[in-house]
Design a protein around this motif. Structure first.
Motif, mmCIF file in Angstrom:
data_model
loop_
_atom_site.group_PDB
_atom_site.id
_atom_site.type_symbol
_atom_site.label_atom_id
_atom_site.label_comp_id
_atom_site.label_asym_id
_atom_site.label_seq_id
_atom_site.Cartn_x
_atom_site.Cartn_y
_atom_site.Cartn_z
ATOM 1 N N SER A 1 0.852 -1.195 0.000
ATOM 2 C CA SER A 1 0.000 0.000 0.000
ATOM 3 C C SER A 1 0.883 1.237 0.000
ATOM 4 O O SER A 1 2.064 1.161 0.338
ATOM 5 N N ILE B 1 -8.521 0.722 8.997
ATOM 6 C CA ILE B 1 -7.784 0.773 7.739
ATOM 7 C C ILE B 1 -8.705 1.353 6.672
ATOM 8 O O ILE B 1 -9.788 0.816 6.435
ATOM 9 N N ALA C 1 -7.312 -1.140 2.207
ATOM 10 C CA ALA C 1 -7.632 -2.547 2.473
ATOM 11 C C ALA C 1 -8.112 -3.287 1.228
ATOM 12 O O ALA C 1 -7.814 -4.474 1.053
ATOM 13 N N LYS C 2 -8.843 -2.606 0.366
ATOM 14 C CA LYS C 2 -9.517 -3.260 -0.761
ATOM 15 C C LYS C 2 -8.595 -4.109 -1.643
ATOM 16 O O LYS C 2 -8.928 -5.264 -1.937
ATOM 17 N N VAL D 1 -7.833 -7.351 0.232
ATOM 18 C CA VAL D 1 -9.028 -8.171 0.386
ATOM 19 C C VAL D 1 -9.407 -8.827 -0.938
ATOM 20 O O VAL D 1 -9.748 -10.010 -0.978
ATOM 21 N N LEU E 1 -6.309 -8.630 8.819
ATOM 22 C CA LEU E 1 -7.283 -7.615 8.409
ATOM 23 C C LEU E 1 -8.643 -8.105 8.881
ATOM 24 O O LEU E 1 -9.143 -9.122 8.402
ATOM 25 N N LYS F 1 -12.698 -7.651 9.431
ATOM 26 C CA LYS F 1 -13.834 -6.945 8.834
ATOM 27 C C LYS F 1 -14.960 -6.860 9.858
ATOM 28 O O LYS F 1 -15.366 -7.859 10.443
ATOM 29 N N TYR G 1 -12.672 -2.202 7.635
ATOM 30 C CA TYR G 1 -11.537 -3.059 7.966
ATOM 31 C C TYR G 1 -10.687 -2.438 9.065
ATOM 32 O O TYR G 1 -10.487 -1.228 9.109
ATOM 33 N N MET H 1 -7.316 -3.455 12.084
ATOM 34 C CA MET H 1 -6.285 -4.355 12.575
ATOM 35 C C MET H 1 -6.001 -3.993 14.022
ATOM 36 O O MET H 1 -6.186 -2.855 14.437
ATOM 37 N N LEU I 1 1.117 -1.169 4.511
ATOM 38 C CA LEU I 1 0.796 -2.589 4.480
ATOM 39 C C LEU I 1 1.506 -3.256 3.303
ATOM 40 O O LEU I 1 1.630 -2.665 2.229
#
Length: 164
Positions: free
Chosen positions: A3, A22, A27-28, A31, A55, A57, A62, A64, A86
């Protein structure tokens, strides 16, 4: 996969857990590629730490966990903003493995096979138990004890590092 670096602060939920929200755009990509765990680099002023995290949900968002141990290592308080980045977790167990643990486990084929048969979460928990020891010889001694206890059929984390 990684990221961009982003700024974040720690929040707490009703259970008192220290969580980092996040952003969805961060996050996407993880995921979508089915990465449930990530390697994280957190930086604040002149300090930096690397950890592994899940991660989580909750309600289409999202999070952590970022516990007090990590906060202390980074030198932050809950209201401080710090940088996070990340990365794809390419580790075998989803956690950094001490080289002492690796060496002992590879020298005991039976214990290694038993260990490999455990769930991923159980393996991580055991590795974290060994990681908390600072002294290299203590890590070796505890891993040797762990191997013997695994071969004796012990699976309860509270009992795994107890002498027999």
């Amino acid at each position: 996969m990684q990221s961009p670096t982003f700024e974040i602060s720690i929040g707490t939920n009703m259970d008192g857990m220290h969580l980092i929200a996040i952003p969805m755009e961060i996050a996407k990509p993880f995921v979508e590629k089915k990465h449930k765990r990530v390697r994280v680099v957190a930086s604040f002023e002149d300090r930096s730490i690397e950890i592994y995290a899940a991660l989580l949900k909750r309600n289409n968002a999202y999070f952590m966990m970022f516990g007090k141990k990590n906060q202390k290592a980074l030198g932050i308080f809950p209201n401080d903003y710090f940088q996070l980045q990340l990365f794809e977790d390419t580790s075998k167990y989803g956690v950094a493995v001490p080289e002492e643990f690796d060496a002992v486990m590879l020298s005991d084929y039976d214990a290694y096979n038993i260990f490999e048969g455990l769930t991923d979460g159980k393996k991580r928990g055991i590795i974290y138990m060994i990681t908390r020891y600072k002294n290299s010889q203590t890590k070796i001694d505890k891993t040797l004890l762990l191997c013997e206890n695994l071969k004796r059929g012990i699976r309860d984390n509270k009992e795994l590092l107890k002498p027999f």
